[in-house]
Motif scaffolding. Structure first.
Motif, PDB file in Angstrom:
ATOM      1  N   ALA A   1      37.528  43.381  49.096  1.00 53.16           N
ATOM      2  CA  ALA A   1      38.356  42.173  49.074  1.00 53.16           C
ATOM      3  C   ALA A   1      39.336  42.173  47.904  1.00 53.16           C
ATOM      4  O   ALA A   1      40.425  41.585  48.002  1.00 53.16           O
ATOM      5  CB  ALA A   1      37.468  40.935  48.996  1.00 53.16           C
ATOM      6  N   GLU A   2      38.996  42.830  46.826  1.00 53.18           N
ATOM      7  CA  GLU A   2      39.809  42.775  45.600  1.00 53.18           C
ATOM      8  C   GLU A   2      41.267  43.181  45.794  1.00 53.18           C
ATOM      9  O   GLU A   2      42.173  42.518  45.271  1.00 53.18           O
ATOM     10  CB  GLU A   2      39.162  43.623  44.502  1.00 53.18           C
ATOM     11  N   PRO A   3      41.572  44.264  46.527  1.00 54.74           N
ATOM     12  CA  PRO A   3      42.996  44.635  46.692  1.00 54.74           C
ATOM     13  C   PRO A   3      43.824  43.559  47.367  1.00 54.74           C
ATOM     14  O   PRO A   3      45.021  43.421  47.077  1.00 54.74           O
ATOM     15  CB  PRO A   3      42.912  45.899  47.570  1.00 54.74           C
ATOM     16  N   PHE A   4      43.216  42.770  48.257  1.00 54.09           N
ATOM     17  CA  PHE A   4      43.938  41.694  48.924  1.00 54.09           C
ATOM     18  C   PHE A   4      44.181  40.538  47.953  1.00 54.09           C
ATOM     19  O   PHE A   4      45.254  39.928  47.957  1.00 54.09           O
ATOM     20  CB  PHE A   4      43.150  41.212  50.144  1.00 54.09           C
ATOM     21  N   ILE A   5      43.186  40.246  47.128  1.00 54.94           N
ATOM     22  CA  ILE A   5      43.327  39.182  46.126  1.00 54.94           C
ATOM     23  C   ILE A   5      44.432  39.538  45.134  1.00 54.94           C
ATOM     24  O   ILE A   5      45.230  38.684  44.740  1.00 54.94           O
ATOM     25  CB  ILE A   5      41.988  38.945  45.391  1.00 54.94           C
ATOM     26  N   LYS A   6      44.506  40.813  44.742  1.00 53.53           N
ATOM     27  CA  LYS A   6      45.538  41.260  43.807  1.00 53.53           C
ATOM     28  C   LYS A   6      46.940  41.099  44.390  1.00 53.53           C
ATOM     29  O   LYS A   6      47.922  41.004  43.648  1.00 53.53           O
ATOM     30  CB  LYS A   6      45.288  42.716  43.418  1.00 53.53           C
ATOM     31  N   ARG A   7      47.034  41.070  45.698  1.00 54.65           N
ATOM     32  CA  ARG A   7      48.325  40.872  46.362  1.00 54.65           C
ATOM     33  C   ARG A   7      48.671  39.390  46.507  1.00 54.65           C
ATOM     34  O   ARG A   7      49.658  39.033  47.141  1.00 54.65           O
ATOM     35  CB  ARG A   7      48.321  41.531  47.738  1.00 54.65           C
ATOM     36  N   GLY A   8      47.821  38.519  45.942  1.00 55.01           N
ATOM     37  CA  GLY A   8      48.098  37.086  45.962  1.00 55.01           C
ATOM     38  C   GLY A   8      47.590  36.374  47.206  1.00 55.01           C
ATOM     39  O   GLY A   8      47.979  35.234  47.451  1.00 55.01           O
ATOM     40  N   ILE A   9      46.745  37.017  47.980  1.00 55.49           N
ATOM     41  CA  ILE A   9      46.207  36.419  49.182  1.00 55.49           C
ATOM     42  C   ILE A   9      44.915  35.676  48.854  1.00 55.49           C
ATOM     43  O   ILE A   9      44.046  36.208  48.158  1.00 55.49           O
ATOM     44  CB  ILE A   9      45.931  37.496  50.263  1.00 55.49           C
ATOM     45  N   ARG A  10      44.806  34.480  49.324  1.00 54.11           N
ATOM     46  CA  ARG A  10      43.596  33.688  49.136  1.00 54.11           C
ATOM     47  C   ARG A  10      42.514  34.212  50.082  1.00 54.11           C
ATOM     48  O   ARG A  10      42.726  34.302  51.288  1.00 54.11           O
ATOM     49  CB  ARG A  10      43.886  32.223  49.424  1.00 54.11           C
ATOM     50  N   MET A  11      41.367  34.596  49.535  1.00 56.54           N
ATOM     51  CA  MET A  11      40.269  35.123  50.335  1.00 56.54           C
ATOM     52  C   MET A  11      39.139  34.109  50.411  1.00 56.54           C
ATOM     53  O   MET A  11      38.659  33.618  49.382  1.00 56.54           O
ATOM     54  CB  MET A  11      39.739  36.429  49.732  1.00 56.54           C
TER      55      MET A  11
END
Length: 258
Positions: A245-255
């Motif tokens: 999940a971390e790479p998506f969070i780093k892209r500013g996406i709310r998980m």
């Protein structure tokens, strides 16, 4: 053994034998049966094999079109990862407010959402026969269907007419699912017709909320739909590891994990 190496070994074994069971793959690859089931889900989503009861079968001798990979019938999709999809749908419904305009695609998770949405003032645009039928008994909800060519396996409307009908509308939130969700390669679908209409859906919403159980991550399906930049929120299940999940969070996406 790296994950990519395990995938290649699984595909090789399935193609050599024609079919193989989960228990045998678990022994040969040295991982749990649950891991093998997740692997098979991802390999099926990318079109490299076909799931069967208790295992997988080869697709190497099946006809293939450069424009598409066969869609999994809706009747099969609605029972795949059903518990996870139910939880994702419950969380997704919490993101809706009365009087909003929303879009629900033809995914099985969107259908779960349609079953759960309360009967309050709402406008729902959809290309799904199942979603429209589910909402038909809720008198306060205005339902708008795209029309178009009926894709029998997904019970969805696709094609030029469906795409043009979307040009007339703008929604507050679009709730969408995809066959593949990949950090570098973005969102992808099994065939060109589904990819085209979902690309249009992404472009007509203020917010894009992605509904994706853990089996969809790391998968690149046949046709790319869009990059991740247009996704605001991803709702997934707890099988998705924190490291995934971390790479998506780093892209500013709310998980949101449920």
């Amino acid at each position: 053994m790296l994950v990519a190496e395990r995938y290649e070994k699984i595909v090789q074994l399935v193609n050599e034998r024609g079919s193989i069971r989960v228990t045998e793959l678990s022994e040969l690859c040295g991982v749990t049966e649950e891991t093998i089931r997740r692997d098979l889900d991802r390999l099926e989503d990318s079109g490299r094999l076909r799931r069967s009861h208790g295992g997988a079968v080869s697709v190497k001798d099946q006809p293939f079109s450069w424009r598409s990979q066969p869609e999994i019938p809706f009747t099969e999709r609605e029972i795949m990862h059903a518990e996870e999809k139910q939880r994702i749908a419950e969380e997704a419904v919490k993101q809706i407010e009365p009087h909003q305009r929303i879009l629900l695609d033809a995914s099985s998770t969107a259908w779960y959402m349609a079953r759960l949405i309360p009967d309050y003032p709402l406008t729902v645009l959809t290309n799904s026969i199942k979603v429209a039928a589910e909402l038909s008994g809720k008198e306060k909800i205005e339902v708008i269907s795209t029309g178009g060519i009926l894709a029998h396996r997904s019970l969805s409307f696709v094609g030029p007419l469906a795409e043009r009908s979307l040009d007339s509308y703008h929604v507050d939130k679009a709730f969408l699912s995809f066959k593949g969700v990949h950090v570098e390669r973005g969102l992808s679908e099994s065939n060109e017709l589904q990819a085209r209409i979902k690309h249009k859906m992404i472009g007509m919403a203020d917010q894009v909320i992605l509904l994706a159980d853990a089996s969809k991550f790391g998968v690149q399906a046949f046709t790319k739909v869009a990059d991740l930049e247009r996704v605001n929120t991803i709702i997934t299940d707890q099988r998705l590891a924190t490291t995934e999940a971390e790479p998506f969070i780093k892209r500013g996406i709310r998980m949101i994990s449920v």
